[in-house]
Design an enzyme around this catalytic site. Sequence first.
Site, PDB file in Angstrom:
ATOM      1  N   GLU A   6       0.822  -1.212   0.000  1.00  9.55           N
ATOM      2  CA  GLU A   6       0.000   0.000   0.000  1.00  9.55           C
ATOM      3  C   GLU A   6       0.858   1.265   0.000  1.00  9.55           C
ATOM      4  O   GLU A   6       0.399   2.334   0.372  1.00  9.55           O
ATOM      5  CB  GLU A   6      -0.977  -0.016   1.181  1.00  9.55           C
ATOM      6  CG  GLU A   6      -2.023  -1.123   1.041  1.00  9.55           C
ATOM      7  CD  GLU A   6      -2.625  -1.579   2.363  1.00  9.55           C
ATOM      8  OE1 GLU A   6      -2.228  -1.039   3.410  1.00  9.55           O
ATOM      9  OE2 GLU A   6      -3.478  -2.481   2.342  1.00  9.55           O
ATOM     10  N   ASP A  50      -0.079  -5.692   9.077  1.00  7.16           N
ATOM     11  CA  ASP A  50      -1.079  -4.941   9.816  1.00  7.16           C
ATOM     12  C   ASP A  50      -0.924  -5.294  11.289  1.00  7.16           C
ATOM     13  O   ASP A  50      -0.758  -6.470  11.634  1.00  7.16           O
ATOM     14  CB  ASP A  50      -2.493  -5.348   9.398  1.00  7.16           C
ATOM     15  CG  ASP A  50      -2.954  -4.717   8.099  1.00  7.16           C
ATOM     16  OD1 ASP A  50      -2.197  -3.936   7.510  1.00  7.16           O
ATOM     17  OD2 ASP A  50      -4.079  -5.029   7.669  1.00  7.16           O
ATOM     18  N   HIS A  92      -0.008  -0.138  10.625  1.00  7.63           N
ATOM     19  CA  HIS A  92       1.045  -1.030  10.137  1.00  7.63           C
ATOM     20  C   HIS A  92       2.251  -1.035  11.071  1.00  7.63           C
ATOM     21  O   HIS A  92       2.483  -0.093  11.826  1.00  7.63           O
ATOM     22  CB  HIS A  92       1.527  -0.598   8.748  1.00  7.63           C
ATOM     23  CG  HIS A  92       0.515  -0.764   7.668  1.00  7.63           C
ATOM     24  ND1 HIS A  92       0.469   0.059   6.557  1.00  7.63           N
ATOM     25  CD2 HIS A  92      -0.498  -1.650   7.512  1.00  7.63           C
ATOM     26  CE1 HIS A  92      -0.525  -0.322   5.761  1.00  7.63           C
ATOM     27  NE2 HIS A  92      -1.130  -1.354   6.325  1.00  7.63           N
TER      28      HIS A  92
END
Length: 595
Positions: free
Chosen positions: A341, A365, A531
């Site tokens: 991401e 995550d 994260h």
Amino acid sequence: MKTYPKIGIRPTIDGRQGGVRESLEEKAMKMAQAAKKLIENSLYYADGTPVQCVLASRTIGGSGDAGIVQQEFTGKNIVATLSVTPSWCYGTETMDLDPNTIKAIWGFNGTERPGAVYLAAAMSGYAQKGIPAFKIYGHDVQELDDDTIPVDVQEKILSFARGAIAVGQMKGKSYVNIGASSMGIAGSQVDISFFEDYLGMLVEFVDMTEILRRIHLEIFDPIEYDKALNWIKENCREGIDINEGKDLPDIVKKSKVIPADKDWEFIAKQAIIIRDILYRNEKLGDLGWEEEARGRNAIAGGFQGQRQWTDWLPNGDFTEAIMASTFDWNGPRQVTAFATENDTLNGVSMLLGTLLTNKAPIFSDVRTYWSPESVKRVTGKELTGKAKNGIIHLINSGASALDGTAAAKDKDGNKTMKEFWNMTNEDVQSCLKATDWCRANYEYFRGGGFSSHFKTEAELPVTLIRVNLIKGIGPTLQIAEGYTCVIDEDIHQILDERTDKTWPTTWFAPNLGECGFETVYDVMNHWGANHGAFVHGHIGSDLITLASMLRIPVTLHNVPRERIFRPNIFEGAGTKALETADFEICRLLGPLYKK
């Protein structure tokens, strides 16, 4: 020819001619040679080359000698200097005052000559000038003819050197953003000033359409593509297809433009193209694509993916996972910190971790805190061992380095994570066998693709890392040392399937007891973002040392006080409230590369 960042070794002595200087020359040089040998035999650059030091040709007894040594170091990419002395020296006349180097002094703890007195005087001089320098002084008195380096001194020298070499390897390199902001994640909205001012890095921007251009125009090495695709077919076994039996909405069905049976071909091209974007590939020049062959001078990067890409094209999970692993279709090779991401701040967290360890960084995550009570309620079973106080579910949306399987073995046969140059063929195959590639969930990834699916199956010491940006403060660092946990298989299956059973999972238990680490819940509650990145080993102290070099304050850590090693100037802001002192000195000094 590659120019590596180096550490300059400066032997300093009392410059009085007529017996004093002459009696110290040999001892000072032996200290310098021992420090050089320690660093060069212990530390490695990211490509596996042993770290290099440059030893001054003479001892430094005054400013004249210091100037000559400074000239010797010029042009050799000296990122840091370690001055060593067994005696009193002339303070500011012998100190390294080059504004472009990170500094440390090792003062010999002996009674015949006052090395400690010079060390203290030099630190006072550095503090007056506002220059940070690391103070290295052994716990125990040594005899003058003892040429060994005490263990506590070794640890500080190596911590200093590890941090300095990490700083040097980042300087002048690029972080390559492929894409832009992903799903409104603030970390993927790159702060150029942070990279330039604190890390000395450039920021490069590449639109995701560049991948499509290179696929369409075949701007890639066809031999490399065949090799990668064949390796994938032979080694990357497919797992479950979570889409089977689902009556998917028309908007999902018509969004997938690459046929499912062609996904791997597309993914193989995507992987080698992204690598080519980051790094040089002279084969592209041979094909006539000279500009593309030059790469982007990268040391790290990230891929936006969601959603403008993944809504119609195969996701980047394979690329992200394999870039950060210690191997690919060419065998063991240097890892790349590459962020899912395009979370640039987690990409930097990965980079700091891998530069200090030379091991794969695992992007995750920080998904769920599971209390012992919640686990008992949901599964009917109790957590035990390291997990007994609760666990944090570290799970990425399909992409984590395969080293996270912990399937590699050390010399005693224990599961571990390794530097790429220590990875054997058996280690590589074990990591591949411990991973399956599940077809992406079309409801989230309409374009398909495959996610790396595994669980970390060993109890390993690890350090979870996160860089955050706070308006008005700047970058900060969070560190959590702890252990990966092997939990009861029934518990794992129930908890894992409540999230996504196609993604890579690590169960993490932070070490408790320090402020902010009273409970596992507190750690989850204090974490600064969605994260985190973890690496093998308890490296919190090295991260604190590196952060102090970059002038990034640490807002959360569980490193015992006795392991903290920062420049001596930090103690000038107080020795009780260390966190406050950290903020104050980092603010006072400003970024390492402040303009």
